[in-house]
Design an enzyme around this catalytic site. Structure first.
Site, short mmCIF file in Angstrom:
data_model
loop_
_atom_site.label_atom_id
_atom_site.label_comp_id
_atom_site.label_asym_id
_atom_site.label_seq_id
_atom_site.Cartn_x
_atom_site.Cartn_y
_atom_site.Cartn_z
N PHE A 98 -3.42 26.24 -17.64
CA PHE A 98 -3.89 24.95 -18.16
C PHE A 98 -3.43 23.83 -17.24
O PHE A 98 -2.26 23.73 -16.90
CB PHE A 98 -3.36 24.73 -19.58
CG PHE A 98 -3.72 23.37 -20.13
CD1 PHE A 98 -5.06 23.05 -20.36
CD2 PHE A 98 -2.75 22.42 -20.39
CE1 PHE A 98 -5.41 21.79 -20.84
CE2 PHE A 98 -3.10 21.16 -20.87
CZ PHE A 98 -4.43 20.85 -21.10
N GLN A 99 -4.33 22.96 -16.88
CA GLN A 99 -4.09 21.84 -15.96
C GLN A 99 -3.50 22.31 -14.63
O GLN A 99 -2.70 21.62 -14.02
CB GLN A 99 -3.21 20.76 -16.59
CG GLN A 99 -3.93 20.05 -17.75
CD GLN A 99 -3.27 18.75 -18.18
OE1 GLN A 99 -2.05 18.63 -18.12
NE2 GLN A 99 -4.08 17.79 -18.63
N LYS A 109 6.87 22.70 -13.07
CA LYS A 109 7.61 22.19 -14.21
C LYS A 109 8.95 22.91 -14.41
O LYS A 109 9.94 22.30 -14.81
CB LYS A 109 6.76 22.33 -15.48
CG LYS A 109 7.38 21.64 -16.68
CD LYS A 109 6.47 21.63 -17.88
CE LYS A 109 7.11 20.80 -19.00
NZ LYS A 109 6.27 20.75 -20.20
N GLU A 141 -4.66 7.43 -12.97
CA GLU A 141 -3.81 7.87 -11.85
C GLU A 141 -4.28 7.30 -10.51
O GLU A 141 -3.48 7.05 -9.62
CB GLU A 141 -3.76 9.40 -11.77
CG GLU A 141 -2.95 10.05 -12.87
CD GLU A 141 -3.78 10.41 -14.09
OE1 GLU A 141 -4.94 9.94 -14.17
OE2 GLU A 141 -3.28 11.14 -14.95
N MET A 172 -23.71 -4.86 -0.58
CA MET A 172 -23.81 -4.35 0.79
C MET A 172 -24.91 -3.31 0.90
O MET A 172 -25.66 -3.28 1.88
CB MET A 172 -22.46 -3.78 1.26
CG MET A 172 -22.44 -3.44 2.73
SD MET A 172 -22.82 -4.86 3.79
CE MET A 172 -21.16 -5.43 4.20
#
Lengths: 156, 564
Positions: free
Chosen positions: B112-113, B162, B50, B474
């Site tokens: 959940f999630q 949802k 993602e 760096m």
């Protein structure tokens, strides 16, 4: 730079998350909140927040600008000529000298607002500095609990 | 028209003219993916993480100037996207990120999630929404695109439970947006602009300080014309590379920590900074009390909060930099004497001759700067160059001859390693006719290396030029300079087989150990039409110079590093 106290009113859309956006802004950028009050403005979809803060000139300027930048912020007022009031509730044991407390409250725009079987509650509404004096004076009567409301302000 | 919330999301994306969406499906966003499956109006590119989806949308936005769109699911899908949001936020890139959320009834139950997406993203988005009702959805989608691209652009998150994407509602996509609380100012105040013009006419050593805002505002042409007319020299920030054009005689160079000697001296000695869409970042100013001590400051910025944030400003102008510069040009046209600043230009030229940007080339080992110069010679103004973060980023910014805005894409504000490759994929998708090179390092490329698969699957022939010094370069440089060479956790000697890695994912790889090999490999990579790794072995201990040590004054640059 010298630190100053500022009272800022923010008129915001009365919607979810808006308080979190404002308080998160202060937290995330390390600004101080001395007090914050919020309530809906009657007959509108807006809320009025009064924030008391302190900081140097640059910080105060940034606070005002960053508040402005919040999408739901409608108006930001940095108060100069204002009427400001704060309310305090103080609970005393019932054995306290009621007449003395009553007299004290009267001096600070207040009174005794509730008397129960073992306690009484007094109230005062005044400028923040004077509320501090009132609390100082009330301490000699051994208060059980003190609740301050935070400042509300209105530009003259 | 009646339709589901999921359909509304697709309809809004189509109505906004978005051609490509980058994303990754999951439970809470499945309704929307089901609608994506059914339509043909826009393309969806499945990244393999993602974070990469958001960076790809970001690269697409930076290279095209359009709003980038990414789509992720709830919980971990969203948290993976946060780095992408923060990256876009710091660089003011217009994005709309749509995230799924658990159903309304489950919000707040540790479902959940489930994660508080609006809570987490609040400080790293321009604005965000949790949709609470299907009636609000069309308006919120419209506002999201509007807010993302207007004013000072930025990413906007729309978090949709949802059950709302599954619900049927009435869809009328609003024609316009009415947000009484949000009115960006584009036109600067005429009186302020006039005062600024007077100051420019009075100044002896004025300097245009050109920032990323000029890219966002598509103001490069106007800024070049203003410089041309007045003959005022200019310095560019990291975010503005390409605005003035590399061959522009008025361009003094890049300013800041790794800016050129002449550019940093210009900033230190100017008597009037004309800041055009720049924000006085700490990597530009160095020690603030020593910064531009002799200068008055004109600060043009669309975001009032940028003005006076870091430095005191004498001429604040809130407005779109393109619009304001056009007005300034009009006001100054008849009055300016370009010869007035010729002594100043000569001084800066002498500074540049004294310590020009350069490096010591070698026949034994490839110098990283040489690779960038060679890329520039070969590809010039045509290619789009993205980068990750570190030494390679600074060398690319210093040595590539950027000719136009939107040619140089990097994570300047947040400094996100792993940005370059997915951003390059987004840029290539948005500009299929352009060669897109990601200049990267052996550290950065491994963050989001999984996107080899994405690029191979969709046939996006991005070329990753890995300046491989077997170090986290760096950080190693700072350890050399400031930590007595204690190379704590920066030695990357253990490496993958880059060629094999690229091939395993459907791409092509080349190991480069000489200059000749580099040219051959670059030709082969371009000809292959595949996503490529050019693994270029470069001098391990090369440093990025000049360097203003963090917290030091801009005029105190390390110009060379001699081993004690």
């Amino acid at each position: 730079m010298e630190k100053v106290r500022r009272v800022i009113s923010v008129i915001v859309a009365n919607e979810a998350q808006v308080l979190a956006r404002v308080s998160g802004l202060f937290a995330g950028r390390g600004y101080n909140i001395d007090s914050l009050t919020v309530a809906p403005i009657p007959d509108t979809q807006l809320s009025h927040m009064t924030i008391v803060t302190h900081g140097n000139r640059r910080v105060i300027e940034q606070i005002v600008k960053q508040l402005h930048k919040l999408i739901p912020a409608f108006k930001v007022i940095e108060h100069e000529q204002m009427v400001e009031k704060e309310m305090v509730l103080i609970k005393f044991p019932i054995e306290s000298p009621i007449a003395d407390i009553q007299a004290l409250c009267t001096a600070y725009n207040g009174g005794i607002v509730n008397v129960g079987t073992d306690m009484l509650i007094a109230m005062a509404a005044d400028e923040q500095q004077r509320i501090a004096h009132f609390i100082e004076a009330a301490k000699r009567y051994h208060p059980i609990e003190i609740v301050r409301s935070g400042v509300v302000a209105m530009e003259r | 028209m009646k339709m589901s919330g999921a359909q509304m999301v697709c309809e809004a994306i189509i109505a906004e003219g978005v051609r490509t969406v980058f994303g990754y499906p999951g439970g809470a966003i499945m309704n929307v993916y089901d609608e994506i499956y059914k339509q043909n109006a826009f393309r969806h590119i499945l990244t393999r993480h993602e974070q990469a989806a958001v960076h790809a949308a970001d690269g697409y936005a930076r290279s095209t100037g359009e709003v980038g769109v990414a789509m992720v699911t709830s919980g971990p899908g969203f948290t993976n996207a946060v780095t992408g949001l923060a990256t876009a936020y710091m660089d003011s890139i217009p994005l709309v990120v749509i995230s799924g959320q658990v159903p309304l009834s489950l919000i707040g139950t540790d479902g959940f999630q489930e994660v508080d997406a609006v809570g987490i993203s609040r400080p790293c988005t321009k604005h965000n929404y949790l949709v609470r009702s299907i009636e609000d959805l069309p308006r919120i989608l419209k506002e999201a695109f509007y807010i993302a691209r207007s004013g000072r652009p930025g990413p906007v998150l729309v978090d949709i439970p949802k059950d709302i994407t599954g619900e049927i509602g009435e869809f009328v996509y609003p024609e316009s947006v009415d947000l009484p609380t949000y009115k960006p100012r584009y036109k600067g105040n005429d009186r302020q602009i006039k005062k600024a013009v007077e100051a420019i006419l009075k100044a002896k050593k004025p300097l245009l300080y050109v920032g990323g805002g000029t890219v966002l505002s598509n103001a490069a042409e106007g800024v070049r014309a203003f410089a041309e007319l007045t003959q005022i020299p200019a310095v560019e920030t990291l975010m503005a590379r390409g605005v003035m054009g590399a061959r522009n005689p008025l361009l003094v160079g890049m300013v800041g920590m790794h800016g050129s000697y002449a550019a940093n001296m210009a900033m230190s000695e100017t008597d009037l900074i004309v800041s055009l869409g720049a924000r006085f970042d700490d990597r530009v100013t160095g020690k603030l009390s020593e910064f531009a001590r002799y200068a008055d400051i004109i600060h043009i910025d669309i975001d009032p909060a940028n003005i006076g944030k870091i430095v005191d400003v004498d001429y604040p102008i809130v407005g779109d930099v393109g619009t304001v510069v056009a007005k300034m040009t009009e006001m100054i046209r008849e009055r300016v004497d370009p010869d007035r600043y010729s002594v100043w230009r000569d001084i800066l030229k002498r500074y540049d001759e004294l310590h020009p940007l350069g490096y010591e080339d070698s026949e034994e080992v490839i110098k990283p700067q040489w690779v960038i110069e060679r890329l520039g010679e070969r590809l010039g103004g045509d290619a789009i160059i993205t980068s990750d973060v570190g030494q390679h980023q600074m060398w690319a910014a210093q040595f590539y001859p950027f000719d136009r805005p939107r040619q140089w894409i990097n994570s300047g504000g947040l400094g996100t390693m792993g940005f370059g490759f997915p951003a390059a994929i987004g840029a290539k998708v948005g500009n299929p006719d352009k060669t897109v090179i990601n200049v990267t390092g052996d550290g950065s490329i491994l963050m989001n290396v999984q996107e080899l698969v994405t690029a191979a699957q969709y046939g996006v022939p991005v070329i990753n030029v890995i300046l491989n010094n077997h170090f986290l370069g760096m950080v190693r440089q700072w350890q050399t300079f400031f930590y007595d060479k204690r190379y704590s956790e920066t030695d990357l000697s253990f490496q993958p087989d880059w060629k094999a890695l690229a091939r395993a994912c459907g791409g092509e790889g080349y190991d480069v150990e000489s200059k000749e090999q580099f040219d051959e490999a670059l030709d082969a990579a371009i000809a292959s039409g595949k996503v490529c790794f050019l693994n270029v072995a470069v001098d391990r201990f090369e440093n990025v110079l000049p360097m203003v040590p963090a917290g030091g004054a801009l005029y105190n640059m390390l110009l060379e590093h001699k081993e004690k």
